[in-house]
Write an enzyme that holds these catalytic residues in place. Structure first.
Site, PDB file in Angstrom:
ATOM      1  N   LYS A  21      19.580 -10.576   7.224  1.00 14.50           N
ATOM      2  CA  LYS A  21      20.053  -9.298   6.684  1.00 14.50           C
ATOM      3  C   LYS A  21      21.574  -9.268   6.608  1.00 14.50           C
ATOM      4  O   LYS A  21      22.144  -8.723   5.660  1.00 14.50           O
ATOM      5  CB  LYS A  21      19.519  -8.155   7.547  1.00 14.50           C
ATOM      6  CG  LYS A  21      17.997  -8.017   7.428  1.00 14.50           C
ATOM      7  CD  LYS A  21      17.434  -7.117   8.515  1.00 14.50           C
ATOM      8  CE  LYS A  21      15.929  -6.933   8.357  1.00 14.50           C
ATOM      9  NZ  LYS A  21      15.324  -6.296   9.546  1.00 14.50           N
TER      10      LYS A  21
ATOM     11  N   THR B 192       0.839  -1.203   0.000  1.00 16.15           N
ATOM     12  CA  THR B 192       0.000   0.000   0.000  1.00 16.15           C
ATOM     13  C   THR B 192       0.873   1.252   0.000  1.00 16.15           C
ATOM     14  O   THR B 192       0.627   2.206  -0.751  1.00 16.15           O
ATOM     15  CB  THR B 192      -0.937  -0.011   1.230  1.00 16.15           C
ATOM     16  OG1 THR B 192      -1.726  -1.203   1.172  1.00 16.15           O
ATOM     17  CG2 THR B 192      -1.844   1.204   1.249  1.00 16.15           C
TER      18      THR B 192
ATOM     19  N   ASP C  10      16.155 -12.814  12.025  1.00 17.99           N
ATOM     20  CA  ASP C  10      15.919 -11.745  11.059  1.00 17.99           C
ATOM     21  C   ASP C  10      17.224 -10.993  10.790  1.00 17.99           C
ATOM     22  O   ASP C  10      17.572 -10.700   9.642  1.00 17.99           O
ATOM     23  CB  ASP C  10      14.840 -10.806  11.621  1.00 17.99           C
ATOM     24  CG  ASP C  10      14.673  -9.535  10.803  1.00 17.99           C
ATOM     25  OD1 ASP C  10      13.995  -9.593   9.766  1.00 17.99           O
ATOM     26  OD2 ASP C  10      15.229  -8.496  11.201  1.00 17.99           O
TER      27      ASP C  10
END
Lengths: 442, 442
Positions: B202, B15, B198
């Site tokens: 990365k 969005t 996480d």
């Protein structure tokens, strides 16, 4: 294949640039396609630390700017002339230009980019701001989809070094400056640094890129750090602030009048929790605020041979990469290469940004007053500020100096014009002896 | 002209991405040439806040990945499958890909980039690391001429938020985690964040770009923050450190064996004057050290719709800019456009980086011991460390806990293997009750 570089100048940054290009192992393989073809220097007989054939050297800088075999001219001689003329000459001869020259770009950027657009060449200047810190490229590429609200930063290493030492040692400006000059952190003539002129050059460049319009250097309000005293640093510290020389460009009113900018370089009280407050010594940092990215900061060494050379060579690589795409494309079609402007690397704006006068600035202020030690002084100050719609956040009597009560005031956000009028009124008060310092608060 | 985007997923980041593309005023003009052509969603009837024609929506994501009219597929559905298959399908259909999916890239990067190179398309992933912070692009472009020595950073906002609050409030992990979950800063299942997974994803991506070799995710040593206690944060603070979850990739020995890397994610005592120490809350920062640029740091919001969408759209723009150069070039020759790999934007490395075992790591350590309160305990600790060539920087008895003397040790730089052997020996000492914590020091 291969791209030929003409290097104008082989001083500190020029030597650093040559060192990277001559030692490509462990770096990006595209480097191996870049050749230092000519080097323009003042004295070809001077011994050099870089291993270049003597035939590469010439004192005829113009011959480099016009040499048909050269693809990219790298201007590292600094100063206004002949740098400006050589850059323009190179552009007219369809050469791409890489420069570290903030003074030329901030003053003659309009002339240079107009010429570059006509000639269909790139003028790249990552090294002109923030030394090795990638900030020009992110503004042109990674952040380009944002509406930028502000760009602010510590962009002068000398003044940041001086302020950091003043803070650490409680020392006064003149004392630290003298020592910085002795250590080589400040020039014999420190004017460009300590009076904020170097920072103003860089701010004009950053603002132009961030806000997509041309900026006139004379539109940058500029105040240096000569007036910052050890006392102000101490009081600011107690109030939770660090004093930094900030270069600030921001939209005056992002919603009502997004095209109106405020451009200013001045000492600033920065709250200690702010990301710029902990940028110390010779380090630089630039904080960009945009919609929708929010705050993004870039930090690193703002000067020095290595960092600046990194920026210069990265610009050379950006151009070489595009030239290579065009070259392969042309080969596929069995055609001569055509220079096509890369939409993000070339300069597209032609209008000038509108600049709001400083009187319209809304900011907080810190001010220090020396007053006669008599009842009601704080009341008088408060009344005068109130008369001009300046409301106060804090008023503290810090102590005594030379028999006068020393009072420090921090205002809420106020219009600068109103604040200045209040100061005029306060100067007429019998109880007020002097106003030794006024510093804006971030 | 114009470039057609197929968007896979219209959640938060999708969005945000659509919002930028649909509102180009005040942003770079190239944005106006980018069209959201198809949007793949799970439910086409769900009400949406972005103004897109209902005909753009489809639940057939594969149809987007294979649509011949689409130039760039933007994968924002997250997770491993069907994201991986859709990315590969899009590549095989000669589409450029932009993704924010760190999990897919860190696990299947080799397969994806091999396919992309064969197909002659770009796979861009700025949004996969550091949200809106430009860090992938600087590693691929502005810093590419450097030999990188290390990349380290705070790359997980949830754990940094938790550690910052633990530090500010003196609170324990479980308590702050529960509150972070309530406030939406941590997921109901916080494993990926608090166990460092996480951050490991990365780090694998950053290391691969910084060191120009492929990295296997399982080579990243990974330790989360569940064991960090309020006590350790307090003691670290007294010793001049802040505890941060750092992701660190560095050359084990830049001169002797530059190709051997160390990759690790773990809580770390960071000296308070270090630039990463003041990165607080949900902010991320990545510090790169290279030759000759020195230290450069990138700072900003590591997550959120706006920042991540900024990164996604900047990748779209980078691709569109190159496509535009190729397109104009082809028009000049009256030919069909040919895709030419941009040397800095495409992935060129194919070998795997060699990784040093953790036992070979040289680092400082902080360790806390609960001991019987008897004379000579500190001597016993010192002897055991000395037996294994671990020299100590400081040994401090902090106080008492549960009737035991609490002793905090900080070592000088030591080989991790030696330190672990010393700990084994210390565990056998009668005077030592427990070793509640061991944390590496930057």
């Amino acid at each position: 294949m291969g791209f030929k570089i003409g290097l104008l100048g082989l001083g500190t940054v020029g030597t650093g640039t040559a060192e990277i290009l001559l030692d490509p192992t462990g770096r990006n393989p595209l480097l191996q396609e870049i050749e230092i073809y000519r080097v323009g220097v003042r004295d070809t007989t001077k011994p050099r630390t870089v291993d270049l054939p003597s035939t590469a050297f010439t004192t005829d800088l113009e011959a480099i700017a016009t040499d048909p075999d050269i693809d990219i001219v790298v201007e590292l001689i600094g100063g206004l002339e002949p740098a400006r003329s050589l850059i323009l000459k190179a552009i007219h001869h369809k050469k791409h230009v890489v420069t570290a020259n903030k003074a030329v770009i901030s003053r003659y950027g309009d002339e240079i980019f107009t010429a570059a657009n006509e000639a269909g060449v790139y003028v790249m200047l990552e090294a002109a701001v923030g030394g090795g810190i990638p900030v020009i490229q992110p503004l042109k590429q990674a952040l380009v989809v944002n509406r930028i609200q502000s760009v602010m930063g510590i962009v002068n290493g000398t003044t940041n070094y001086i302020l950091t030492r003043m803070q650490a040692e409680g020392a006064d400006f003149a004392e630290v400056l003298a020592d910085a000059q002795r250590l080589g952190y400040a020039e014999a003539d420190p004017t460009a640094d300590v009076d904020g002129l170097d920072a103003a050059d860089k701010l004009a460049i950053l603002a132009s890129l961030a806000f997509g319009g041309r900026v006139k250097l004379e539109d940058v309000y500029c105040e240096g750090i000569r007036q910052v005293s050890a006392a102000d640093i101490t009081y600011a510290d107690r109030l939770g602030f660090t004093i930094k020389l900030l270069a600030i460009a921001h939209r005056e009113s992002p919603t009502d009048n997004p095209d109106l900018l405020q451009l200013r370089v001045h000492p600033t009280l920065v709250p200690k929790a702010h990301p710029l407050a902990s940028v110390n010594g010779v380090y630089n940092a630039i904080l960009v605020e945009g919609d929708p990215v929010g705050q993004v900061m870039f930090y690193g060494r703002g000067a020095g041979a290595g960092p600046t050379a990194s920026a210069v060579v990265s610009d050379i690589m950006s151009i070489a990469a595009i030239l290579k795409v065009e070259e392969i494309e042309a080969q596929q079609f069995n055609q001569q290469k055509v220079d096509v402007p890369h939409p993000l690397l070339s300069c597209s704006h032609q209008h000038y940004c509108a600049i709001a006068p400083m009187a319209e600035l809304n900011t907080r202020f810190y001010a220090r007053f020396l007053c006669n030690d008599e009842p009601g002084v704080i009341g008088h100050l408060g009344t005068s500020f109130g008369n001009h719609q300046v409301s106060l956040e804090s008023v503290v009597q810090i102590g005594f100096q030379d028999g006068f009560a020393e009072i420090v005031v921090v205002t809420h956000e106020s219009r600068e014009g109103n604040f200045r009028q209040a100061l005029e009124e306060i100067r007429t008060l019998k109880a007020v002896e002097r106003i030794p310092s006024v510093v804006r608060v971030l």
